[in-house]
Design an enzyme around this catalytic site. Structure first.
Site, PDB file in Angstrom:
ATOM      1  N   TRP A 153       7.085  25.827   4.279  1.00 25.59           N
ATOM      2  CA  TRP A 153       6.443  26.156   3.011  1.00 25.59           C
ATOM      3  C   TRP A 153       4.970  26.498   3.215  1.00 25.59           C
ATOM      4  O   TRP A 153       4.444  27.429   2.593  1.00 25.59           O
ATOM      5  CB  TRP A 153       6.558  24.985   2.032  1.00 25.59           C
ATOM      6  CG  TRP A 153       5.675  25.159   0.836  1.00 25.59           C
ATOM      7  CD1 TRP A 153       5.868  25.990  -0.224  1.00 25.59           C
ATOM      8  CD2 TRP A 153       4.425  24.504   0.584  1.00 25.59           C
ATOM      9  NE1 TRP A 153       4.817  25.901  -1.110  1.00 25.59           N
ATOM     10  CE2 TRP A 153       3.925  24.991  -0.644  1.00 25.59           C
ATOM     11  CE3 TRP A 153       3.687  23.548   1.284  1.00 25.59           C
ATOM     12  CZ2 TRP A 153       2.725  24.558  -1.189  1.00 25.59           C
ATOM     13  CZ3 TRP A 153       2.484  23.113   0.745  1.00 25.59           C
ATOM     14  CH2 TRP A 153       2.018  23.613  -0.475  1.00 25.59           C
ATOM     15  N   HIS A 154       4.285  25.793   4.100  1.00 25.55           N
ATOM     16  CA  HIS A 154       2.877  26.103   4.355  1.00 25.55           C
ATOM     17  C   HIS A 154       2.728  27.498   4.948  1.00 25.55           C
ATOM     18  O   HIS A 154       1.723  28.172   4.716  1.00 25.55           O
ATOM     19  CB  HIS A 154       2.266  25.070   5.304  1.00 25.55           C
ATOM     20  CG  HIS A 154       1.856  23.797   4.631  1.00 25.55           C
ATOM     21  ND1 HIS A 154       2.645  22.671   4.628  1.00 25.55           N
ATOM     22  CD2 HIS A 154       0.749  23.477   3.922  1.00 25.55           C
ATOM     23  CE1 HIS A 154       2.024  21.702   3.966  1.00 25.55           C
ATOM     24  NE2 HIS A 154       0.887  22.165   3.519  1.00 25.55           N
ATOM     25  N   GLY A 155       3.697  27.923   5.730  1.00 27.48           N
ATOM     26  CA  GLY A 155       3.648  29.244   6.335  1.00 27.48           C
ATOM     27  C   GLY A 155       4.671  29.368   7.442  1.00 27.48           C
ATOM     28  O   GLY A 155       5.142  28.364   7.992  1.00 27.48           O
TER      29      GLY A 155
END
Length: 391
Positions: A317-319
């Site tokens: 989700w962060h990247g």
């Protein structure tokens, strides 16, 4: 203009909060004024990049119709997993397009706060599936999605909790308590973000950035961790404080995370609304589904796998870059190891309340957490690439 950054934002914010305070003290509804402020700040922040504004409007309208249609289908066909799965996928699709597009160097459907809006939409879809939510007020749902203090970086509120405050008229005494608590949080947040975060960012850039000896890596990890905390905790405190002045008791996002005595305790204190969202809507559901399908021989094995999967998804989700995925995997493995240790270790059960054990556990955990921040920062990737060039 940016949310909770720059003199222009704060000057406008404080002026526009005065009518909210007067309404609150007069025991009047704040709902419509909240709407006006959200629309105003959305225009001010997103208006300079019209494509972001269009993406935001499109996503919010799409979400309102999606939830309304899914709720209708849920009532007609019951807990149909095929329909439910498509509803969750469609809720997530714009975020997936944005994340994948970012890997290829272009931004599609990207706007500030897309992740947090996505979490709110999915939460509502899941609770419709569970039968917890049976009716949707589209107007209130949209207000929940675009409530400006929490729009770009959280904290992540829950729709039913938001609805309770949204419909409430606070008594004068209740609002006075909200007012003083909110002002305190705003002032604390400004101090965190401007003074503390700025100080640690200066140290980071002046004394540690670009230096790759082990001692500098240790310093970078600690200074970056402190910078990240004060920056994000400061923003969150200002967002929560502003929400209070507008009559919404948005949940706190941080609770002295560096005092955590183990990695589980840390995640109960760090980015609380995000970690609790993942716990409720990913980990718990994975555990329930695993128990129903008898996927694992025992619950502890299932919990270990679930924790690793949960944190891996959080990392993604962060990247989609490698250091974010590694960060999620790192924390997932740590949580799984601690879970097994605390459930199986006689040593832990004997000494867990011993003061010396608690202090040692805290110290070890602090260093583990700071190593995680070093991974998260991506600085290790830079160091690794430098080592490769020398060979």
């Amino acid at each position: 203009m940016s949310f909770f950054a720059g003199c222009d934002f704060f000057m406008v914010l404080f002026i526009l909060l005065i009518p909210a305070v007067l309404l609150g003290l007069s025991e009047k509804k704040l709902k419509w004024y909240r709407w006006l402020l959200s629309l105003f700040f959305i225009w001010e922040v997103y208006g300079s990049t019209k494509i972001q504004l269009l993406y935001l409007i499109g996503y919010v309208i799409f979400a309102a119709y999606l939830v309304k249609i899914y709720l209708y289908l849920r009532k007609k066909y019951g807990r149909n997993k095929y329909i439910y799965g498509h509803a969750v996928f469609l809720s997530l699709l714009p975020l997936l397009v944005y994340k994948i597009g970012g890997l290829r160097g272009y931004s599609v459907f990207g706007f500030l706060g897309i992740s947090y809006i996505c979490f709110k939409i999915i939460q509502v879809v899941i609770e419709c599936y569970d039968g917890v939510i049976n009716e949707i007020d589209e107007f209130q749902f949209i207000e929940f999605l675009i409530f400006f203090p929490c729009l770009s970086s959280g904290p992540i509120d829950r729709s039913r909790r938001f609805a309770e405050d949204d419909n409430k008229i606070w008594s004068r005494q209740e609002y006075i308590e909200l007012l003083w608590t909110g002002l305190y949080k705003i002032i604390l947040g400004i101090f965190y973000k401007v003074a503390c975060s700025g100080f640690f960012y200066y140290l980071l850039q002046t004394y540690f950035a670009g230096k790759h000896r082990p001692i500098y890596l240790v310093g970078y990890a600690y200074i970056y961790g402190l910078y990240l905390f004060f920056d994000f905790a400061g923003y969150s405190a200002m967002a929560v404080g502003t929400s209070y002045l507008l009559g919404i008791k948005t949940p706190d996002n941080f609770n002295k995370p560096f005092l955590g005595v183990d990695i589980k305790d840390f995640w109960n204190r760090w980015h609380i609304t995000l970690s609790s969202w993942f716990r409720d809507f990913i980990f718990t559901r994975f555990m329930v589904d695993s128990a129903r399908k008898k996927r694992f021989s025992n619950r502890l094995t299932g919990a270990s796998v679930g924790l690793i999967l949960n944190m891996l998804i959080m990392g993604v989700w962060h990247g989609l870059e490698g250091h974010y995925i590694l960060y999620g995997l790192y924390h997932g493995i740590l949580l799984a190891v601690v879970e097994v240790y605390q459930k199986k270790s006689k040593f832990y059960k004997k000494y867990r309340n011993n003061k010396c054990y608690v202090v040692c556990s805290w110290f070890i955990n602090l260093n583990i957490v700071m190593l995680g921040f070093l991974i998260f920062s991506g600085y290790l990737t830079e160091v690794w690439n430098l080592i490769l060039t020398r060979f």
